[in-house]
Structures are given as C-alpha cells and as structure tokens.
Motif scaffolding. Structure first.
Motif, PDB file in Angstrom:
ATOM      1  N   ARG A 590       0.847  -1.184   0.000  1.00 52.15           N
ATOM      2  CA  ARG A 590       0.000   0.000   0.000  1.00 52.15           C
ATOM      3  C   ARG A 590       0.892   1.247   0.000  1.00 52.15           C
ATOM      4  NH1 ARG A 590      -5.316   0.142   0.712  1.00 52.15           N
ATOM      5  NH2 ARG A 590      -4.883   2.188  -0.168  1.00 52.15           N
ATOM      6  N   ALA A 769      -0.069  -6.995  -5.063  1.00 53.19           N
ATOM      7  CA  ALA A 769      -0.114  -6.707  -6.502  1.00 53.19           C
ATOM      8  C   ALA A 769       1.275  -6.402  -7.054  1.00 53.19           C
ATOM      9  CB  ALA A 769      -1.055  -5.527  -6.756  1.00 53.19           C
ATOM     10  N   ARG A 770       2.023  -5.576  -6.370  1.00 54.09           N
ATOM     11  CA  ARG A 770       3.340  -5.213  -6.891  1.00 54.09           C
ATOM     12  C   ARG A 770       4.287  -6.406  -6.848  1.00 54.09           C
ATOM     13  NH1 ARG A 770       8.164  -3.749  -4.677  1.00 54.09           N
ATOM     14  NH2 ARG A 770       9.498  -2.369  -5.929  1.00 54.09           N
ATOM     15  N   GLU A 797      -1.460  -5.948 -15.487  1.00 56.09           N
ATOM     16  CA  GLU A 797      -2.654  -5.585 -14.714  1.00 56.09           C
ATOM     17  C   GLU A 797      -2.312  -5.410 -13.237  1.00 56.09           C
ATOM     18  OE1 GLU A 797      -5.511  -4.769 -15.711  1.00 56.09           O
ATOM     19  OE2 GLU A 797      -5.490  -5.359 -17.812  1.00 56.09           O
ATOM     20  N   LEU A 798      -1.528  -6.332 -12.696  1.00 56.56           N
ATOM     21  CA  LEU A 798      -1.176  -6.267 -11.279  1.00 56.56           C
ATOM     22  C   LEU A 798      -0.303  -5.046 -10.979  1.00 56.56           C
ATOM     23  CD1 LEU A 798      -0.413 -10.047 -10.650  1.00 56.56           C
ATOM     24  CD2 LEU A 798      -2.227  -8.715  -9.556  1.00 56.56           C
ATOM     25  N   HIS A 800      -0.118  -2.313 -12.657  1.00 56.78           N
ATOM     26  CA  HIS A 800      -0.931  -1.099 -12.769  1.00 56.78           C
ATOM     27  C   HIS A 800      -1.697  -0.867 -11.468  1.00 56.78           C
ATOM     28  CE1 HIS A 800      -3.350   2.025 -14.561  1.00 56.78           C
ATOM     29  NE2 HIS A 800      -4.448   1.382 -14.211  1.00 56.78           N
ATOM     30  N   THR A 801      -2.242  -1.932 -10.910  1.00 61.59           N
ATOM     31  CA  THR A 801      -2.950  -1.827  -9.628  1.00 61.59           C
ATOM     32  C   THR A 801      -1.986  -1.477  -8.497  1.00 61.59           C
ATOM     33  OG1 THR A 801      -4.566  -3.466 -10.361  1.00 61.59           O
ATOM     34  CG2 THR A 801      -4.410  -3.059  -7.981  1.00 61.59           C
ATOM     35  N   GLY A 802      -0.806  -2.084  -8.514  1.00 67.10           N
ATOM     36  CA  GLY A 802       0.173  -1.846  -7.448  1.00 67.10           C
ATOM     37  C   GLY A 802       0.798  -0.473  -7.486  1.00 67.10           C
ATOM     38  N   LYS A 898      -6.952   3.402 -18.336  1.00 70.97           N
ATOM     39  CA  LYS A 898      -7.184   2.080 -18.904  1.00 70.97           C
ATOM     40  C   LYS A 898      -6.135   1.714 -19.952  1.00 70.97           C
ATOM     41  CE  LYS A 898     -12.166   1.597 -18.157  1.00 70.97           C
ATOM     42  NZ  LYS A 898     -12.081   0.246 -17.587  1.00 70.97           N
TER      43      LYS A 898
END
Length: 940
Positions: A590, A769-770, A797-798, A800-802, A898
């Motif tokens: 986080r 995620a990272r 994808e991960l 980008h989320t991380g 996106k």
C-alpha cells in the motif's frame, strides 16, 4: 540635542528673569527625569540672559565631587562675571575653608551654624559680593544637577536664598524628579519660600518627538517615525536622539527601513546605559536586577535579590519609568534590556541568576522560570539546593521537549546531570539526554553511551532505561553489547510487574522483526502483554509487525497501520510505532497510503526542526517513491535524507538511504552515481539488520545492470541465506529470489530462474499486486514463448494496480517483445509506445533507449490502404481504442488509466478521431463502432 517642546518653561523663566530685574529675587527649581532636557533648558535660558547683559555664574554638581566642601561654590566664582579682585579673594577664602573642613562630616543643612565660624565668614563674603554685583545688573546663578552638590555649597545657596528677596538675583537649579534622600532638607528649604517656582519637565509628547526628529531627518520621515520612536524612547530626548543616530547609521550602510520601521541599535543601547550612569548606583543596580528577572521583577523580589528595601526598589523603578526606559515596570525595548544585562560581568550575572532561582523557587514560581535562571547560572547557589534544582530542571526540560525547544532542553538536562548527587538519577537523566540529542544529532548523542554502559555494569540503570540503551546500541552497531543487555533483561523478566514485563516482551518482538540476529540467542520473555498495554500504539505496532512477519492477512495489517498513524502525533515515544506502521503499509504493497503518511510526518518533523526524524522519515519516503516507480523523487528524497546526518550519525540505518539511492540511480542509468554511493563506508553491523538486506539487494541490482552477474548473484544469495536464517523470508521485504533469477537469466540459467520465481510465488506476502506482478514478469522471461503473453498480461494488470510505474514499464516492454515473438506486430508496437511513455515518465533511460529503436511512426492519415478519410479504416489502432472508450462515456483521465497513456495523449488521439470522422464532440461518435474491438478494449 535640540531643545523642543519647552516653550512654556522658557517663557516662565523669562517672567522670573523680568521679576528679578525689578529687584524681586527669584528661585526656579527645575525637576525632570533622566535626560529629560533639564540641562538644555538651563543652557538655552542662560544664553539668553547673558545676551541681555546679565552676570552669569554657572556650576554643575558631580557625583565624584559631592564630598569636596564648597566645590560648587568655587565653580560659581571661577567665571568672569565677578570683578577680578573679588573673585580672587573669595577663591582664596574658599580654598582655606575647604582645607580646614572635614569631608567625612558634611554640614547639617538644617542648622545654619553647623559650618562653623570660618564657614559663616565665607558665606557673608559670598553674599556680600553677589549682592554688590546685583546693584548694577541682574545676576543669574545656575547650578545643574544640584542633587550632587556638596553640603557646604547647598548651605551657601540657602544662605543666599534668605538674603536675596529684594535683590536683582535669579537662581536656577536643576534636579532629578526623585532626588537623593540627603537632598530632602535642601528641597524643603527652597520650595517653602514664596518666591520659588517649581518647574517639572515631562517627557516629550509624540509631537515633540516629531519636532526633534525633524531637526535631523526630512519632515516626511520624521512624521512617519515619530510614533514608533516615541513608543521606544518614552519621550526621553537622549534616547530619541540615539534612535536617530541608529537610523542614520543604517541608511549609511545601505539599509532602507520600511515605513514606520524603527532601527534600534548600538547607539540606543549606549544611551540607555548613559541614562543609568547619571544617577545613583542603585539605579543601574535595580535596572540590572529587573533585566535579569524579567516579568517577575516586582519591588519585593528586586529588593530581596539586591539586598535593598522594597521601597527603595520601587522608588528607582519610578525613576526608570519617568526616564522613559520602562513602560508598566518593564523595559520598553529588548535592546535596552540586553544592554543593561551586558553591562554585568559574567561572574556577577551568574551569581545573580543563581540567587534569583532560589528566590523564585521559594516563592513557588513556574518551573520554566526557575530553570531559566538555573541554566543561566550554570550552577546552584548552595549544594543543599541540588535536589530541588534537579527536579525543576527536568520538569522544565520536559516542557521544552513538548514545545520542540531542543537546545534548551539539552542544556537543562546537562545541568541536571552535573547537579545531581544520585548515581541512579544521573543515569536516568543521561538516558534522556541520549534520546533527546539523537533527535537532532545522533553523532553528538553517541557521547552519552560510555556513561550508560558504565551505569549498566554497576547496576545503576533501570529496566526502562536499559531498553532504551538496547535500541541505541543497535543503532550505533554495538551488537555484542546489545545481546548482553537483552539477556540481562530477559533473565530478570519474572521479577518485574506485569506492565513492564509485557512491554519488554513486545520490545523483543519488534527487534526480532527489524534486527533478527540480535535476539536469536536470547530467549524472549514469556510474559504476554498486559491488557492495558493493548491500547498503546507501540504495542499495536509490534503485534502488527508480527502479522507481517508471519504472513498475516494484508487487510488487517493495513487497517492496524492506518489506525496507528491516525491516532498518535509524531513524538519521541511514538516514532518507533509510526515507522513500524509505515513499514507495514510498504510490505502490504500500500505504497500510496505510505506516501501520504510519510509526507504528513515529514512535514511535521520539518516544522519542528527534528533533524533525525526528518532523515529517517525522508529515507522511508525515498523507498516508497522507489516502489512507486518515481525514480527522480526516490533519488531526491534519498539524497536529502542522507545529507541530513553524517555517515557516523546514521549508524546501521545508513543502509536505507544508500540502498534507495543506488537502486534509483541504477534504474535511471546513472551507474557512476550508484557506484559512488556504494563506495560510502558502511558499518559491518549493518549486514545484521534489515537495512543490510536492502543494501545487498540494491548492490546486486546494480551489478546486474552493469554486466556483473556473478557478483550480483553472490549478493542475492547472501541476502537469501540471511533472510532464511532469520525466518523473515518475505518477498515484500526484499525479493532476493527476483534479483537472483535476473542474475541467473544473465548467465543463461533459465530453468534455475524459473524455479526461483515459482518458489517466490509460494512465500508469505507474495500475493501483493506489486510483488506478484514483478514475480510474474521475471517468470515470463524464464518461461517458454507461448506462456509469456498470458503471464505478462497478468503482470501488467497487477503492476498497474500496485502503482509501480517503473516495473509496469518493464512489464510492458517484455509484453511488447512477447507480442512480437508471437507475430502480433501491431500489438507489439502499441504496447511498446505505452512502455516508452511510461519509461520516460520514470526517467528510466535504459528502458527508453531499449524502446526507441523499435518504435514505429504514426500511420499517416492518408495512405494507399486507407482511401476513406471519414471511415473507420482511417483510424489507427490507438485511435480506435480511444474512440470506443470515449463513445462509452469514459472521461479522458479514465481512458488514460485504462490504456496507460497520459491525458494529453488521449486529447491528441481524440482530436485526430474527430477530424477523421468529421464530428465535433464525443457524443457524435458513430454508433457502429466495431463491437469486437469494444470487447477487446474492455477486457484489457
């Protein structure tokens, strides 16, 4: 000094002069404060009288000559006004009388016969000569500062006063508004006669100050400065003139004071001292006492401090008030107070401060006020005062810490340690000194370690202080002593009360996470924390770190960390728990929340001037920026943090800013900068901490980037051995397997690399995620070609989320290569463009250079394949994706998120789309956009 605002007084003296000229002798007693303009008024009138033809006899009283009999009288007859023979005869007569007089027994002014026959004969001669002179013209006799006149001369003046009623004689006397006690009889004798006029000179008004300023400055400036000069000087002409001199000196040096700005400098301070030296020594003495006591300076306390009566102190305070030095019993300006204090010898000042401290403590004054004097005295007045002095100093130091007055807190604690006569108490104070000084300068704080070690060896260190000592022994790299200290604490845990035993147990858990080998051979005390301690933020932080260490639920860890950071203010007692909470957020991937809290804590530490806090929090902020892929920010934060402390001051924690700086420089292709950071000496003890793990990983990554895979592999493997041995093998902490896999790939060992990444996916905490995205990226590189697109798509994808833009750029680059290998060149070009944009945003030059050669130019709007400028075929793939998302109602920012492009790029694509499709806004986009393309976009 110009004579201003004294017109009424001059006119009154003129009337008295006229009366005297008509044979009605007059006396004028002019009273005023220090430097109120009495002398200027006297001289101005004397000049007028002399110009009118009057016989002028002048004298000035002097403190140094007040015991010299007939000293003032001799001054009066030394001038040219008397005939030569008369003046010579009187001078000879006075000289003989003076020689016969006893200066230790001055005349009694209330007894006209007290001066003896010789004195009486002198007075007869004097009066006869003056009255004879007054037959032809008016005689003006002036005595300035009559309060310093000798008693015999005062008797002579009274003698003359009684015989001049019908003579052409005017006597002008000036005196202080509050005369010396010995002058009381003289004043009473003078003022009780009907032909005596008493003139009182008040301080200058604001208009008078403006008039005086206009004599030296231009009128406009004088009017602007008048209010502030009046407020600072109290209307004292001498002080106003000094302010003018300070102003002019400032202007000569190039300073241009703003409107209404008063310059208070050396001239003003000198004038203040000149005022004080003009009266009795008691005036300077009381002024010094008041400057030293400040707001506590009451007449009673001043009297006790200076060994005078409170009435005498009150009288002097009235004189100082009238002189314009004080306003409401306090100095009008700090420069005046400072000048008075500076006039005290250092030893005398320390003695007065010590005495003031004792008096204030006796009267129950606030601890800070008493401690102020103890600190200035650098000692106590009496050894028996040591006990209360130490208590007061420690209490005041605690108030200083709350208010972030670090320098003052250190001075008071140092004095308390020197004053204390109890060994246990000295050890406690020294521990606090170490903690306080570490907050601003760890290098300087280290000087307290030897005395604390000695106290521990002698059994004079409490358990609470031993816990603090343990933390600092580790910071400074004294791990051998640390183990012994922890062993002693653990051995005696059963003899402690529950709260202390529980706190000690929590300390062991905290150390086990951050510095595992230190507690490896020490049995942790088996005393669970007391229930009351569960509300303590440090307790919660320790329990939270245990969950991180053993792979607890990430959601619970994040909630606990946020709660700690929200519930406590940055402070000496809470810093450890807050840093632990930040570390937990980082390990839980986080980094967005960690960055937010780092920025808030860093701003607080900066505002409070806590250098070490700034350095430590700044180093963590650098690590967070690195994990977010913000390479320039990571480098800047790391450099700023590193520069705040010396390498020695950083201790074992030096690994944090160094490792982040090395990693950021390596990712940006600044390999010389990274190499320079790696040449900074680090303590060997650092490798026994988590900081050493970060350092080894950063150095290994630098070796991979500079074509030294064998050296890199050695660092990564050492890192893995340490983490496994310490039971903290957490990829979110240091992903050593990821580094080792990249080194193995550089050596051509693809299978080994794949095995390492498969193992990393099974470790606790790898689901972030990272962490997972980075693992999948490296795993894809080591996997067969047909698996890479799927693995890298998930990694993108991960990541980008991380929120790690650098790792996302690397994953996009690998995905572009994977699409190219799979024969999908259009997708490869599209992904490469996104990767290049991301790499440039991160300043990752090596990635950018790798992407540039493969970047395809934009397809021209008109080509042989696209003949319909308004049809769908005229759009490039990137433009089609943007158009579809715009038609769905997404904002430009959402489209950019996106597609991993900037808002500016979205706007450029839409501009071309509108032109090619001949529409003016997104609501006009055709409804017949390819549904299959829409599905592909939404899936991504």
């Amino acid at each position: 000094m110009a004579l201003v605002e004294r017109g009424e007084e001059l006119a009154a003296l003129g009337r008295l002069y006229a009366e005297s000229g008509r044979g009605r002798g007059q006396v004028a007693l002019i009273s005023g404060g220090v430097a109120s303009g009495k002398t200027e008024l006297l001289h101005a009138f004397a000049d007028r009288a002399a110009a009118d033809g009057a016989a002028l006899l002048t004298a000035t009283g002097s403190r140094a000559e007040r015991t010299l009999p007939f000293g003032v009288l001799r001054q009066l007859f030394a001038g040219p006004a008397l005939p030569g023979a008369v003046a010579t005869g009187l001078t000879d007569l006075l000289g003989g009388t003076a020689a016969a007089a006893d200066p230790t027994t001055p005349a009694d002014l209330s007894d006209p016969t007290a001066i003896g026959r010789a004195g009486a004969r002198v007075l007869d001669e004097v009066c006869a000569a003056l009255l004879e002179l007054a037959r032809d013209r008016t005689v003006v006799l002036t005595v300035d500062d009559v309060q310093f006149a000798d008693a015999e001369s005062l008797q002579a003046l009274l003698y003359l006063r009684r015989r001049m009623r019908f003579a052409r004689v005017l006597v002008l006397l000036t005196e202080w508004a509050l005369p010396r006690p010995t002058q009381a009889v003289f004043r009473a004798e003078v003022t009780r006669q009907p032909n005596t006029t008493h003139l009182r000179l008040d301080p200058l008004s604001r208009a008078g100050v403006a008039e005086l300023l206009a004599c030296e400055l231009d009128p406009a400036t004088a009017q602007v400065l008048a209010p502030v000069h009046h407020a600072v000087s109290g209307g004292n002409p001498l002080l106003v003139t000094a302010l003018v001199n300070d102003h002019n000196a400032a202007v000569r040096t190039g300073l241009r004071p703003g409107d209404g700005a008063v310059v208070v400098g050396q001239e003003f301070g000198t004038a203040v001292l000149a005022c004080l030296h003009r009266w009795e020594p008691a005036m300077l003495q009381v002024a010094r006492g008041l400057a030293l006591l400040g707001d506590a300076g009451s007449p009673v306390l001043l009297g006790a401090l200076l060994d005078i009566t409170s009435d005498a102190a009150a009288q002097v305070l009235d004189v100082l008030e009238l002189a314009g030095l004080l306003d409401g019993g306090r100095f009008r300006h700090p420069v005046a107070k400072a000048a008075v204090l500076d006039s005290l010898a250092a030893a005398d000042r320390r003695g007065l401060h010590a005495r003031a401290a004792r008096l204030l403590y006796r009267d129950g004054a606030a601890a800070d006020e008493v401690a102020r004097h103890l600190t200035a005295a650098e000692r106590t007045e009496d050894p028996t005062d040591a006990a209360w002095a130490v208590e007061v100093l420690r209490h005041a130091a605690q108030e200083d810490l709350v208010a972030d007055r670090m320098d003052l807190a250190v001075r008071r604690l140092e004095l308390a340690a020197r004053t204390s006569q109890d060994a246990d108490e000295r050890a406690d104070i020294t521990t606090q000194l170490l903690r306080v000084e570490w907050r601003r300068n760890p290098s300087a704080a280290a000087r307290h370690l030897p005395s604390l070690r000695a106290a521990r060896a002698e059994g004079k260190l409490s358990d609470r202080n031993a816990v603090h000592l343990a933390k600092f022994l580790l910071w400074y790299g004294h791990t051998d002593e640390l183990s012994g200290t922890l062993s002693d604490l653990a051995a005696s845990a059963a003899n402690r009360d529950a709260p202390m035993a529980g706190q000690l147990s929590l300390v062991f858990h905290w150390l086990a996470f951050l510095y595992p080998p230190v507690v490896a051979g020490v049995p942790a005390p088996d005393n669970g924390p007391a229930p009351a301690l569960l509300a303590n933020p440090w307790t919660r932080a320790s329990a939270m770190l245990d969950r991180v260490r053993f792979g607890g639920p990430r959601e619970e860890i994040v909630v606990a960390a946020e709660h700690i950071l929200q519930s406590c203010r940055l402070g000496e007692q809470t810093l450890g728990s807050q840093l632990s909470a930040l570390a937990a957020l980082v390990h839980a991937d986080r980094n967005d929340r960690a960055a937010h809290w780092c920025d808030a804590l860093l701003a607080d530490a900066t505002a409070r001037g806590a250098i070490t806090w700034q350095a430590v929090i700044g180093a963590m902020r650098a690590e967070v920026a690195l994990r977010q892929g913000d390479l320039p920010a990571a480098a800047d934060f790391a450099t700023t943090a590193f520069d705040k402390l010396s390498p020695q001051g950083w201790g074992v924690a030096i690994g944090v800013p160094l490792s982040t700086g090395v990693a950021a420089a390596t990712a940006m292709g600044k390999h010389d900068e990274a190499a320079a950071l790696l040449r900074v000496p680090v303590p060997e003890a650092m490798y026994q901490t988590q900081f050493g793990l970060q350092y080894l990983y950063a150095r290994g990554s630098h070796y991979v980037a500079t074509d030294r895979p064998h050296a890199a592999l050695a660092d990564f493997q050492r890192c893995g051995e340490l983490m496994s041995g310490w039971d903290v093998d957490l990829p979110a902490l240091v992903p050593w397997r990821a580094g080792a896999a990249q080194a193995q790939l550089a050596l051509g060992n693809r299978e080994t690399a794949r095995t390492l990444m498969a193992e990393q996916l099974t470790r606790p905490g790898s689901e972030g995620a990272r962490t997972r995205g980075t693992t999948l990226r490296i795993l894809a590189t080591a996997s067969p070609t047909e698996r890479r697109v799927a693995l890298l798509t998930e990694a993108v994808e991960l990541l980008h989320t991380g929120g790690d833009r650098f790792e996302l750029a690397r994953a996009l680059l690998d995905l572009s290569h994977a699409h190219s290998a799979a024969g999908d060149c259009e997708k490869a070009r599209t992904v490469a463009r996104r990767a290049l944009q991301m790499a440039k945003g991160c300043h990752a030059e090596p990635l950018s250079r790798e992407l540039l050669p493969g970047r395809e130019p934009e397809v021209p709007e008109q080509t042989g394949r696209h003949q319909e400028p308004t049809g769908m075929d005229s759009l490039s793939e990137a433009e089609r994706r943007v158009a579809v998302l715009a038609a769905l109602g997404h904002t430009n920012r959402e489209i950019g998120g996106k597609l991993y492009i900037t808002v500016s790029t979205v706007e450029q694509h839409l501009t071309r789309v509108y032109r090619k499709l001949n529409v003016s806004r997104r609501t006009d986009l055709p409804a017949g956009l390819p549904r299959q393309l829409l599905g592909a976009v939404e899936e991504r």
